[in-house]
Design an enzyme around this catalytic site. Structure first.
Site, PDB file in Angstrom:
ATOM      1  N   SER A   1      41.203  45.356  47.740  1.00 15.70           N
ATOM      2  CA  SER A   1      39.804  45.005  47.972  1.00 15.70           C
ATOM      3  C   SER A   1      39.220  45.870  49.086  1.00 15.70           C
ATOM      4  CB  SER A   1      39.692  43.530  48.346  1.00 15.70           C
ATOM      5  OG  SER A   1      38.403  43.295  48.879  1.00 15.70           O
TER       6      SER A   1
ATOM      7  N   HIS B   1      38.822  46.801  43.887  1.00 15.91           N
ATOM      8  CA  HIS B   1      38.051  45.553  43.907  1.00 15.91           C
ATOM      9  C   HIS B   1      36.871  45.687  44.873  1.00 15.91           C
ATOM     10  CE1 HIS B   1      37.688  41.196  43.317  1.00 15.91           C
ATOM     11  NE2 HIS B   1      37.495  41.082  44.625  1.00 15.91           N
TER      12      HIS B   1
ATOM     13  N   ASP C   1      33.759  43.700  46.534  1.00 17.28           N
ATOM     14  CA  ASP C   1      33.194  42.378  46.825  1.00 17.28           C
ATOM     15  C   ASP C   1      31.718  42.504  47.168  1.00 17.28           C
ATOM     16  OD1 ASP C   1      35.481  40.525  46.654  1.00 17.28           O
ATOM     17  OD2 ASP C   1      36.322  41.834  48.187  1.00 17.28           O
TER      18      ASP C   1
ATOM     19  N   MET D   1      28.406  40.714  48.106  1.00 16.66           N
ATOM     20  CA  MET D   1      27.976  39.434  48.704  1.00 16.66           C
ATOM     21  C   MET D   1      26.519  39.537  49.118  1.00 16.66           C
ATOM     22  SD  MET D   1      31.214  38.611  51.155  1.00 16.66           S
ATOM     23  CE  MET D   1      32.905  38.956  50.650  1.00 16.66           C
TER      24      MET D   1
ATOM     25  N   HIS E   1      33.245  41.993  41.973  1.00 12.73           N
ATOM     26  CA  HIS E   1      33.308  40.540  42.153  1.00 12.73           C
ATOM     27  C   HIS E   1      31.975  40.131  42.767  1.00 12.73           C
ATOM     28  CE1 HIS E   1      35.366  37.040  44.585  1.00 12.73           C
ATOM     29  NE2 HIS E   1      34.479  36.597  43.695  1.00 12.73           N
TER      30      HIS E   1
ATOM     31  N   MET F   1      29.551  37.788  44.382  1.00  6.65           N
ATOM     32  CA  MET F   1      29.369  36.542  45.132  1.00  6.65           C
ATOM     33  C   MET F   1      27.902  36.479  45.530  1.00  6.65           C
ATOM     34  SD  MET F   1      32.924  36.858  47.215  1.00  6.65           S
ATOM     35  CE  MET F   1      33.028  38.585  46.763  1.00  6.65           C
TER      36      MET F   1
ATOM     37  N   MET G   1      39.837  32.218  42.883  1.00  2.87           N
ATOM     38  CA  MET G   1      39.686  32.399  44.331  1.00  2.87           C
ATOM     39  C   MET G   1      40.685  31.480  45.032  1.00  2.87           C
ATOM     40  SD  MET G   1      37.580  34.721  45.060  1.00  2.87           S
ATOM     41  CE  MET G   1      37.770  34.471  46.817  1.00  2.87           C
TER      42      MET G   1
ATOM     43  N   ASP H   1      42.661  36.141  44.044  1.00  5.94           N
ATOM     44  CA  ASP H   1      41.933  36.820  45.119  1.00  5.94           C
ATOM     45  C   ASP H   1      41.850  35.937  46.354  1.00  5.94           C
ATOM     46  OD1 ASP H   1      40.224  38.447  46.551  1.00  5.94           O
ATOM     47  OD2 ASP H   1      38.484  38.141  45.249  1.00  5.94           O
TER      48      ASP H   1
END
Ligand code: DX5
Ligand code: ZN
Length: 222
Positions: free
Chosen positions: A8, A33, A35, A37, A66, A68, A137, A173
């Site tokens: 990640s 990966h 993330d 957000m 991913h 979020m 998660m 994750d």
């Protein structure tokens, strides 16, 4: 079966992201990966399509987004334009999950659904028909470096049972490292997402090799 390791980027050095992205391929990563957000769905902000577009030419590893965010739909087309391979959206954030997942597929990306630690596996009953992977998660999303929530093991096993007879990648994750990789795979996971235990280490190649070896040991016990 081969276990995949997805470092990640959240734990990478943000001052030299172009090199981090390029070097992780050399270190043996299977996926990168990312993330994303938005400061609403989770109490943190990271990066979006503009930064991913700038990094994509440096990446030789498939990009794994991913999301979020509260509005995943708005990001799908820009992420496809960046060449992202697969996208996980949170079941808790998507009101029209079927539409969002089919848009991901229509845009040529691999759809997946992510579950927060407090969200039961049973919410996947319908969605399992529309996804290629589930992202479990094992920490509350938003930050790297948190401790693995042990109840996730039971959830992984339950999802593997629900998916019996079909091909499903289960990605895990949060708090994944050498101390639990084997057990996570034994429960039914096929992709290990790891921030601190890969990008947080000086020798990323050794860290990936170790996680993979432990994961493969778990496969042999399935
Ligand atoms: C957390 C992110 C994770 C995070 C994992 O919300 O989804 O991908 O980077 O970091 P570690 O492996 O350090 O728990
Ligand atoms: Zn993540």
């Amino acid at each position: 079966m081969d276990i995949r390791i997805a470092p990640s980027l959240l734990s990478a050095d943000f001052a030299r992201l172009d090199r981090e992205v390029a070097e992780i391929h050399e270190a043996g990563a299977d996926l990168l990966h990312l993330d994303i957000m938005d400061g609403h769905f989770v109490p943190n902000l990271t990066f979006g399509p503009q930064i991913i577009a700038a990094l994509a030419p440096h990446a030789r590893t498939a990009l794994d987004a991913h999301l979020m965010v509260t509005d995943a739909d708005a990001l799908l087309s820009p992420l496809a334009d960046c060449g992202v391979s697969r996208v996980a959206v949170h079941v808790e954030a998507c009101t029209h999950l079927n539409r969002t997942l089919s848009t991901i597929r229509t845009l040529g990306m691999i759809p997946g659904v992510a579950l927060n630690p407090a969200t039961p596996a049973s919410t996947l009953e319908e969605a399992l028909n529309w996804v290629d992977f589930v992202l479990v998660m094992s920490v509350n999303p938003g930050f790297g470096g948190q401790s693995f929530i042990s109840a996730s093991i039971k959830k992984i096993a339950l999802i593997r049972k629900m998916a019996s007879g079909r091909t499903l990648d289960i990605s895990v994750d949060g708090g994944v490292g050498p101390g639990n990789a084997e057990e996570i795979v034994r429960a039914g996971a096929t992709t290990l997402i790891a921030g601190s235990s890969v990008f947080g280490q000086t020798d990323r190649r050794a860290a990936i090799r170790k996680l993979r070896a432990l994961g493969q040991k778990g496969v042999s016990q399935c």
